[in-house]
Design a protein around this motif. Sequence first.
Motif, PDB file in Angstrom:
ATOM      1  N   PRO A   1      -5.812 -28.774  19.389  1.00 42.88           N
ATOM      2  CA  PRO A   1      -5.531 -28.418  20.787  1.00 42.88           C
ATOM      3  C   PRO A   1      -4.324 -27.477  20.921  1.00 42.88           C
ATOM      4  N   ARG A   2      -3.313 -27.690  20.111  1.00 42.48           N
ATOM      5  CA  ARG A   2      -2.121 -26.851  20.157  1.00 42.48           C
ATOM      6  C   ARG A   2      -2.435 -25.420  19.702  1.00 42.48           C
ATOM      7  N   LEU A   3      -3.309 -25.279  18.695  1.00 45.71           N
ATOM      8  CA  LEU A   3      -3.665 -23.948  18.194  1.00 45.71           C
ATOM      9  C   LEU A   3      -4.310 -23.119  19.301  1.00 45.71           C
ATOM     10  N   LEU A   4      -5.119 -23.764  20.122  1.00 44.20           N
ATOM     11  CA  LEU A   4      -5.757 -23.079  21.240  1.00 44.20           C
ATOM     12  C   LEU A   4      -4.725 -22.716  22.303  1.00 44.20           C
TER      13      LEU A   4
ATOM     14  N   GLY B   1     -13.476 -26.547  13.242  1.00 42.89           N
ATOM     15  CA  GLY B   1     -13.671 -27.985  13.131  1.00 42.89           C
ATOM     16  C   GLY B   1     -14.028 -28.634  14.448  1.00 42.89           C
ATOM     17  N   THR B   2     -13.824 -27.910  15.554  1.00 41.67           N
ATOM     18  CA  THR B   2     -14.178 -28.445  16.876  1.00 41.67           C
ATOM     19  C   THR B   2     -15.580 -28.023  17.320  1.00 41.67           C
ATOM     20  N   PHE B   3     -16.291 -27.225  16.511  1.00 47.42           N
ATOM     21  CA  PHE B   3     -17.636 -26.768  16.856  1.00 47.42           C
ATOM     22  C   PHE B   3     -18.629 -27.935  16.773  1.00 47.42           C
ATOM     23  N   SER B   4     -19.773 -27.794  17.447  1.00 48.39           N
ATOM     24  CA  SER B   4     -20.791 -28.844  17.393  1.00 48.39           C
ATOM     25  C   SER B   4     -21.295 -29.035  15.961  1.00 48.39           C
ATOM     26  N   ARG B   5     -21.347 -27.965  15.197  1.00 48.12           N
ATOM     27  CA  ARG B   5     -21.595 -28.042  13.750  1.00 48.12           C
ATOM     28  C   ARG B   5     -20.300 -27.566  13.092  1.00 48.12           C
ATOM     29  N   PRO B   6     -19.413 -28.491  12.702  1.00 49.54           N
ATOM     30  CA  PRO B   6     -18.078 -28.116  12.240  1.00 49.54           C
ATOM     31  C   PRO B   6     -18.071 -27.099  11.102  1.00 49.54           C
ATOM     32  N   ASP B   7     -17.142 -26.160  11.201  1.00 50.02           N
ATOM     33  CA  ASP B   7     -16.904 -25.121  10.200  1.00 50.02           C
ATOM     34  C   ASP B   7     -15.400 -25.187   9.907  1.00 50.02           C
ATOM     35  N   TYR B   8     -15.000 -26.123   9.061  1.00 46.13           N
ATOM     36  CA  TYR B   8     -13.590 -26.447   8.872  1.00 46.13           C
ATOM     37  C   TYR B   8     -12.701 -25.293   8.413  1.00 46.13           C
ATOM     38  N   PRO B   9     -13.169 -24.360   7.618  1.00 46.58           N
ATOM     39  CA  PRO B   9     -12.279 -23.255   7.229  1.00 46.58           C
ATOM     40  C   PRO B   9     -12.050 -22.229   8.352  1.00 46.58           C
TER      41      PRO B   9
ATOM     42  N   PRO C   1      -7.508 -34.939   9.135  1.00 38.41           N
ATOM     43  CA  PRO C   1      -6.820 -35.538  10.295  1.00 38.41           C
ATOM     44  C   PRO C   1      -5.653 -34.684  10.805  1.00 38.41           C
ATOM     45  N   ILE C   2      -4.988 -33.984   9.917  1.00 38.19           N
ATOM     46  CA  ILE C   2      -3.860 -33.134  10.326  1.00 38.19           C
ATOM     47  C   ILE C   2      -4.363 -31.971  11.170  1.00 38.19           C
ATOM     48  N   LEU C   3      -5.435 -31.327  10.742  1.00 43.59           N
ATOM     49  CA  LEU C   3      -5.974 -30.206  11.522  1.00 43.59           C
ATOM     50  C   LEU C   3      -6.571 -30.686  12.845  1.00 43.59           C
TER      51      LEU C   3
END
Length: 182
Positions: free
Chosen positions: A151-154, A163-171, A144-146
């Motif tokens: 949006p701010r990181l972008l 983590g925002t990809f259609s197939r999330p890649d959290y790292p 939840p923190i990430l």
Amino acid sequence: MALTVEQERVLEAVRALPLNAKKHEGKEYESLPDGPAELGDLLPQTGISALRPEIHGPVLFLVGDVNTALGRIGYQARIVETRRTAARQLYLWGIGRLYKAPGRTGAVTRAKFLAQTAHAEGLAFDLWYVRADGSLGEEKSWLPILQAQAPRLLDVYGMVWGGTFSRPDYPHFEEINWRRVP
């Protein structure tokens, strides 16, 4: 250095894959050398110096911001992977397809060739989220923190979180326009 039976098996699987130099969007990417892959070719590069110099500053600030947010719950982000070799990319692609890795189920990456990943250009890095004792954190704690930070990181750093990809890649984090960087 003596290899374990598992390391030998993984090397043989990677050596057996058909490898040629790949072209993608006008750029040519490395292929495996004619000789056999060495174990060192399969290990991750973890230093920021392996990234393109123009993103060193943004990466350091981004990781600092993520650590500030994660520190509130006792976590820290660590850079665990930056630029990849062709052998490393194929090794990661093979996990879950050709062989198993301890603690993993399913595939690690959809990208079989370097031309398909920003890691080839030194414009991507992966973070692991760890507790103070060094153990890996539970996804439900840090996710939840990430998600709130994405949006701010972008906006601030020009980086996209996997983590925002259609197939999330959290790292995974990558420079937003990596395919257009010369």
